[in-house]
Design a protein around this motif. Structure first.
Motif: not given
Ligand code: ZN
Length: 145
Positions: A101-123
């Motif tokens: 769904s992010d990829l879908e919304f990115m089409k309409y908001n073509p700015c930079v998308w900063v995503i903060d997430g967790r991978k193997r317990l580290r952000f």
């Protein structure tokens, strides 16, 4: 809304801490914020001057939605200061990669998308831009205040 192709987005460490706060307050739901700033070098560099925390009205662990009226007010106030929306921040309880769904919304908001997430317990914070149909990564620079 014409957005330039951005190679790097610049944040101060204080702004990065503000964004970690957005993530923590929303946890385990996704948190979101607008990144307001200016472009330079013909748009290659986006410098953030203000982090505007917004409510995730979707109240979800796998999606976010910003109230369009609130967004309008933030952008109107920012434009009086000469700032524009250079990016959108949101957090994931999952890895910092754009969801379908992010990829879908990115089409309409073509700015930079900063995503903060967790991978193997580290952000980790990562940035992307969907540019002419291609998902490109954007460097995040931590710059002095
Ligand atoms: Zn997402």
């Amino acid at each position: 809304m014409a957005q330039p192709r951005v190679a790097r987005i610049q944040l101060t460490s204080l702004q990065r801490r503000q964004l970690y706060g957005v993530r923590r307050r929303a946890w385990p739901n996704e948190g979101c914020a607008l990144l307001l700033g200016t472009f330079s070098e013909g748009g290659l560099i986006a410098r953030v001057f203000r982090v505007a925390e917004t409510k995730n009205i979707a109240n979800s662990m796998s999606a976010f939605e910003i109230d369009p009226e609130h967004q309008y007010c933030i952008l109107a106030a920012a434009s009086k200061e000469g700032l524009e929306q250079v990016g959108i921040y949101h957090s994931h309880p999952a890895p910092p990669e754009p969801s379908e769904s992010d990829l879908e919304f990115m089409k309409y908001n073509p700015c930079v998308w900063v995503i903060d997430g967790r991978k193997r317990l580290r952000f980790r914070m990562k940035a992307y831009q969907l540019w002419q149909g291609f998902l490109l990564s954007v460097d995040i620079d931590i710059v002095p205040e």
